[in-house]
Design a protein around this motif. Sequence first.
Motif, PDB file in Angstrom:
ATOM      1  N   ILE A 277      -4.961 -10.168  -3.614  1.00  0.00           N
ATOM      2  CA  ILE A 277      -6.396 -10.487  -3.617  1.00  0.00           C
ATOM      3  C   ILE A 277      -6.956 -10.743  -2.219  1.00  0.00           C
ATOM      4  CG2 ILE A 277      -8.126 -12.152  -4.400  1.00  0.00           C
ATOM      5  CD1 ILE A 277      -6.607 -12.416  -6.989  1.00  0.00           C
ATOM      6  N   VAL A 338      -7.626 -11.085 -12.361  1.00  0.00           N
ATOM      7  CA  VAL A 338      -7.306 -10.202 -11.234  1.00  0.00           C
ATOM      8  C   VAL A 338      -7.825  -8.796 -11.521  1.00  0.00           C
ATOM      9  CG1 VAL A 338      -5.448  -9.133  -9.900  1.00  0.00           C
ATOM     10  CG2 VAL A 338      -5.277 -11.543 -10.549  1.00  0.00           C
ATOM     11  N   ASN A 341     -11.601  -7.939 -11.025  1.00  0.00           N
ATOM     12  CA  ASN A 341     -12.119  -7.566  -9.706  1.00  0.00           C
ATOM     13  C   ASN A 341     -12.282  -6.059  -9.564  1.00  0.00           C
ATOM     14  OD1 ASN A 341     -12.103 -10.163  -7.899  1.00  0.00           O
ATOM     15  ND2 ASN A 341     -10.166 -10.230  -8.992  1.00  0.00           N
ATOM     16  N   GLY A 342     -11.449  -5.312 -10.278  1.00  0.00           N
ATOM     17  CA  GLY A 342     -11.497  -3.858 -10.177  1.00  0.00           C
ATOM     18  C   GLY A 342     -12.712  -3.238 -10.838  1.00  0.00           C
ATOM     19  N   PHE A 431      -6.506  -3.032  -8.025  1.00  0.00           N
ATOM     20  CA  PHE A 431      -6.572  -4.320  -8.719  1.00  0.00           C
ATOM     21  C   PHE A 431      -5.887  -4.248 -10.087  1.00  0.00           C
ATOM     22  CE2 PHE A 431     -10.159  -5.470  -5.824  1.00  0.00           C
ATOM     23  CZ  PHE A 431      -9.676  -6.701  -5.422  1.00  0.00           C
TER      24      PHE A 431
END
Length: 478
Positions: A277, A338, A341-342, A431
């Motif tokens: 990250i 996580v 975020n993509g 991500f």
Amino acid sequence: MRQSRFLPLIIATALFMENTDSTVISTSLPMIAQSLGTDPIALKLALTSYLVSLAIFIPISGWMADKYGARTIFTTAIGVFMAGSLACAGANSLEWFVIARFVQGAGGAMMVPVGRLVLLRSVQRSEVVQALATLTIPALVGPIVGPPLGGFITTYFDWRWIFFINIPIGVLGIVLATIFVPNVREEDTPPLDFIGFVLSGFGFALLMLGFASGGRHLIPAEISTGCVVIGAICLVLYVFHARRTPYPVLQLRLLKIPTFRISVVGGFLFRVGIGAIPFLLPLMLQVGFGLSPLASGSLTFIAAVGALFMKTMAKRILERTGFRRLLIVNAFIGAGFVAANGFFTPETPHWLIMIVLLVGGCFRSLQFTSLNAIGYAEISNREMSYATSLSSALQQVSLSIGVAFGAFVLEVAASLDGNPVITAADFGPAFWAVAMVSALAGFVFIGLSPTAGAEMSGHRIVKEKPPSTGLGDGMSGR
């Protein structure tokens, strides 16, 4: 009494300096790359060189503290970290910057683990969760301040000034440690396992360098592959060496303890995604979305706010859930954030990005607090330095692999698109790939006993057990 009251604050000074430094650098990566005349992805080497240095020197941090005294090593480490910071500020090439970050890592390798070791040895086992949470609360101010501060300095001044932030903080840490940290040392410290130190150091360094240098940066692909192979061979040789020596630098027999083994393996997988990250997110916001360093830092700092908030609640949540249930469920939730975020695009409202980062920071913080505590649930004070060294070294390896793996997927996505440079669309696959690795940790935590760490969490009342770890009193010779 005075020492114990100020101890968490002093150790937090080192954590504050290290965390501020790492978050400031992450925010400034694209501008540093432009100044050094290199590809932003190439700066994965700067992040990884720091983690390589940590992995090399952390294994002997506990031994050095026992041999020469906790205060001596702690203050020296802060001085080395400050020297590395000044070298970073003077860097004029990628190679110089990578070496300077390695020097910083040598200081960080002694600074934080030794401080944590002092704290773990000074509190009751039932107070470990709260002590670790209290320790990291001041330290989390660094990640809150770091991104916007680094963005402001980089946008309106020069990125080199961000490394001078460490100097006054380091001086304060040395003064406080000299006054309040006891120079405790062990009388019967065993000899240093020099062969094991060389094998593990070269193994971790070459393995992580090989992963990080894959692609088109600094060294050919053949040499990167060779580093991975030779590094793996060194680590295999270390395993055989550790079985024969009475005092190995990394005490692998600790992995026979179920709670420690599961926390190390599960934590390793979870940290791969989290380690990517700080590298991927600022690059996406600045290179992919076109935001300034200040605008990027003004978004990413919010994750640390969530982490800070969760530290105040970790103990109460664990009392209700216990370690096993929390670690399993939270691994999948943390991995999901996580992956989220993509899905960001240049058109995603900033308020929505901040909400996702805020909540994701909460769940990651809860997972790390739980992992750091459960790992020491069955570790005696005599084995604490060995456990801290092994756990910390593997943590750095996992973070380094996260950076390297995220950068690798990013480069692959860009090449498949046929783009000479990375674009916003290339970050999604990166991500999602690291998130899948983090999610695997949830399956590892299933192996925990439902009552694992109950004495720490307060989830269930447990009968008092003998202090033995089940490994035998002669295991470490301490």
